[in-house]
Design a protein around this motif. Structure first.
Motif, PDB file in Angstrom:
ATOM      1  N   ASN A   3      -5.690  16.009 -20.574  1.00 39.19           N
ATOM      2  CA  ASN A   3      -5.110  14.677 -20.691  1.00 39.19           C
ATOM      3  C   ASN A   3      -5.681  13.960 -21.917  1.00 39.19           C
ATOM      4  N   PRO A  20      -6.083  17.019 -13.241  1.00 33.52           N
ATOM      5  CA  PRO A  20      -4.628  16.848 -13.197  1.00 33.52           C
ATOM      6  C   PRO A  20      -4.198  15.388 -13.208  1.00 33.52           C
ATOM      7  N   ASP A  22      -3.473  11.958 -14.906  1.00 35.56           N
ATOM      8  CA  ASP A  22      -3.070  11.583 -16.259  1.00 35.56           C
ATOM      9  C   ASP A  22      -3.920  10.413 -16.749  1.00 35.56           C
ATOM     10  N   TRP A  23      -5.218  10.687 -16.904  1.00 34.83           N
ATOM     11  CA  TRP A  23      -6.140   9.634 -17.313  1.00 34.83           C
ATOM     12  C   TRP A  23      -5.839   9.153 -18.736  1.00 34.83           C
ATOM     13  N   LEU A  24      -6.006   7.858 -18.922  1.00 36.41           N
ATOM     14  CA  LEU A  24      -6.014   7.252 -20.244  1.00 36.41           C
ATOM     15  C   LEU A  24      -7.350   6.548 -20.440  1.00 36.41           C
ATOM     16  N   ARG A  33       1.357   0.239 -21.154  1.00 33.16           N
ATOM     17  CA  ARG A  33       2.121   1.105 -20.255  1.00 33.16           C
ATOM     18  C   ARG A  33       2.228   0.482 -18.860  1.00 33.16           C
ATOM     19  N   ASN A  71      -0.820   9.541 -10.200  1.00 35.21           N
ATOM     20  CA  ASN A  71       0.044   9.458 -11.375  1.00 35.21           C
ATOM     21  C   ASN A  71       1.369   8.759 -11.076  1.00 35.21           C
ATOM     22  N   CYS A  76      -3.554   5.303 -14.640  1.00 34.66           N
ATOM     23  CA  CYS A  76      -4.935   5.672 -14.316  1.00 34.66           C
ATOM     24  C   CYS A  76      -5.808   5.619 -15.570  1.00 34.66           C
TER      25      CYS A  76
END
Length: 652
Positions: A3, A20, A22-24, A33, A71, A76
């Motif tokens: 990610n 798995p 979808d970390w930002l 977002r 997600n 996240c």
């Protein structure tokens, strides 16, 4: 596929790059977002050495089904609390307000407008011990957002105002009286553990700032017992030196095993001052062993210091540091029986799986102690090591510089002084690209504008290094940094200092002030301490006025809650104390040695070229001999060339 965290420099964030989820990273992209999709932000905060952060990652963030739920319903965001103390403090205050407690991992759900509406810490993968599972939390929060989002948003302005925290306080018109200092000591005495030292019960964190305050006030009973018990217990690494983060019990026997740079910098300095005050050999040994550990295991090739060592290795907490009786006997051979009695090693152990956390039986180390430790360390070094968080943090490095500089001068250890110089050159060079101080550095990349503690602790470090070496470049750098600190962080309306600079964009809805030691000295208290010392060296009243605004703002709170305000109490003690400004001219080290022979918390020391530091202006050597001028408020006594007379004057 990794990610977005794969592009980050933080080791903690990179640990989650293959989740798995979808970390930002925290920032405008994640916030935009959330606004575009009208989803809550799930802000999960931790740090690389955090044991329970690793547990929650293994149990939940690596689970594909749980990740899919995260997600689908949330944006996240992963935050390294050491990189972003502003985000961490904002979220921690929200968590404590909502739940009555806090800790890490810290998980906070925010509206797209960045207002928290649900928070918690660790959640298990299945319900247990009265805790809901992480899946249950996710489902409940998602349902609440779908069904009640307008209700949540209607409370945003009220919640945001509450989270402004100390920014809403206003400074009192007068300085807190000196009597507040004695009242604070009496409050500490009520909480003092007379059997084991420290304050309160388990878990116990090293009260570094409080101990520094007590030593400055001449209090010996609470400070000496606490320092002794910490040094003899498992909190202290009896084999390798240095302290673990905290003890899980009231006896300092079993630690939580991560080692933090800041704890060791603060404690090394406190133990040095305790040795100067009490002349207990163990305290000097612990100070030196702690700094030697930092130089051996925590120093990068460029001169900066790493952030921490993990608690875990080989998938187990404390595995690197603990011993079975069989391992201990194999390492020490014929010495094992005697050493086991002294270190408290038994077949049952005092830790998980029959393993032993080593402690020390007495202050006096046996004649064979050095050999025992060398053998144990040699065996231990062959074990898989705990992971190192090798990012460099400005404020933590500055704390280590202060410890090395002060210890190097007092103990006449040139290696400590050289390490302090190298670290400061790193902080003022690679960590200040284009002239702007940064918070973190890793692999040649300096990121994130520095916060108040970075400036304040670096200012104190520069002054400590000047007083240790009399090299005027450090005084000049301190003066320049103090100008930046005042311009960027001071609050002229209400007093004190904000956590973030006025010219640093912030996504948070409020500009906050952090006021408590937790356990690092708060930025406000550190700034006040350093500015008061700069005033004593320079004679410039503006520095004392800035410090006074913080003392007037926070002094009343410090008197009522001394465990949380040790550094501010230390600054207030300096402010009310009889400060001696000592100027040394043409000294060969003899007079400086007299000044440093004891812990003198109300002395500032200048030496070197008279043209560089105001305290030295116009001072001349008498008869070509080393000469000391002892001044108060820049009004000086008759100078002396006699070391005994100097000591007598300082002790009067």
């Amino acid at each position: 596929m990794p990610n977005a965290l794969a592009q980050e420099t933080s080791p903690y964030l990179r640990q989650h790059a293959d989740n798995p989820v979808d970390w930002l990273p925290w920032g405008e992209a994640a916030i935009e977002r959330a606004r575009r999709e009208d989803k809550p932000l799930l802000v999960s905060i931790g740090y690389a050495a955090c044991h329970w952060c690793h547990v929650m990652e293994r149990e939940s963030f690596n689970d594909p089904q749980i990740a899919a739920l995260m997600n689908e319903n949330f944006v996240c965001v992963k935050v390294d609390r050491e990189e972003r103390p502003d985000v961490d403090a904002f979220c921690m205050e929200a968590c404590q307000a909502m739940t009555g407690h806090g800790g890490w991992p810290l998980n906070v759900f925010m509206t797209p407008e960045l207002v928290p509406f649900f928070a918690g810490t660790y959640f298990p993968p299945q319900p247990r011990d009265g805790m809901p599972s992480w899946r249950q939390v996710l489902e409940a929060v998602a349902a609440t957002w779908r069904e009640r989002r307008q209700e949540i948003r209607s409370a945003q302005s009220r919640i945001a105002e509450q989270l402004a925290g100390a920014a809403r306080l206003a400074a009192a018109p007068e300085l807190p009286p000196a009597t507040l200092l004695d009242e604070a000591i009496e409050r500490l005495r009520v909480r003092f553990d007379r059997r084991h030292g420290g304050f309160g019960g388990a878990p116990k964190f090293p009260p570094s700032c409080v101990l520094a305050f007590l030593l400055a006030r001449g209090e010996r009973v609470m400070s000496e017992l606490t320092l002794e018990r910490m040094a003899l217990g498992g909190l202290y690494d009896q084999v390798g030196g240095g302290f673990h983060r905290y003890a899980v019990d009231a006896q300092w026997a079993v630690p939580h095993f991560e080692k933090m740079l800041y704890d060791n910098a603060l404690l090394a300095r406190v133990y040095l001052r305790a040795w100067q005050t009490l002349r207990e050999p163990l305290f000097r040994e612990v100070a030196c062993e702690t700094l030697d550990w930092a130089l051996r295991e925590m120093r990068g090739p460029e001169g900066g210091f790493y952030s921490s060592l993990d608690a875990d290795s080989e998938g187990e907490e404390g595995r690197f540091y603990t011993w079975t009786l069989a391992e201990f006997e194999a390492a020490l051979g014929d010495h094992a029986a005697e050493a086991a009695r002294w270190f408290g090693v038994t077949s049952q152990g005092n830790f998980e799986g029959g393993r032993n956390v080593l402690s020390a039986a007495t202050r006096e180390r046996p004649p064979a102690f050095g050999e025992w430790r060398a053998r144990l360390r040699a065996v231990r070094e062959r074990r898989p090591r705990p992971a190192t968080d090798d990012k460099r943090i400005c404020s933590w490095n500055a704390l280590m510089v202060s410890a090395l500089a002060e210890s190097g001068a007092v103990l006449e250890r040139d290696d400590y002084l050289e390490a302090a110089r190298a670290a400061v050159q790193f902080l003022l060079g690679p960590m200040r690209p284009q002239g702007r101080l940064k918070r973190t550095w890793k692999d040649g990349d300096a990121r994130i504008d520095a916060f108040l503690p970075d400036y304040a602790h670096l200012l104190e470090a520069l002054l400590a290094l000047y007083e240790a070496t009399f090299e005027p470049r450090w005084y000049r750098a301190a003066h320049q940094l103090a100008d930046e600190l005042a311009r960027r962080f001071h609050d002229p309306q209400r007093g004190g200092f904000f956590e973030t600079a006025v010219d640093t964009p912030s996504e948070l809805p409020v500009r906050r002030k952090e006021i408590e030691d937790h356990p690092l000295p708060s930025g406000n208290a550190a700034a006040a301490t350093a500015l008061l010392r700069l005033h004593a060296l320079s004679g410039e009243d503006r520095w004392r006025e800035l410090a006074d605004s913080t003392l007037r703002l926070l002094g009343p709170l410090a008197g009522r809650h001394p465990e949380a305000f040790g550094q501010l109490l230390l600054a207030l003690d300096f402010r009310h104390g009889r400060v001696r400004e000592v100027a040394l001219v043409a000294d060969d080290g003899t007079l400086a040695r007299v000044v440093r022979a004891r812990y003198r918390p109300h002395v500032v020391l200048a030496g070197g070229d008279p043209d560089d530091v105001p305290l030295l202006a116009g001072r001349e050597a008498r008869e070509g001999r080393p000469t000391a001028y002892v001044c108060e408020g820049f009004i000086c006594r008759e100078p002396t060339t006699d070391p005994e007379a100097l000591a007598s004057t300082l002790d009067a």
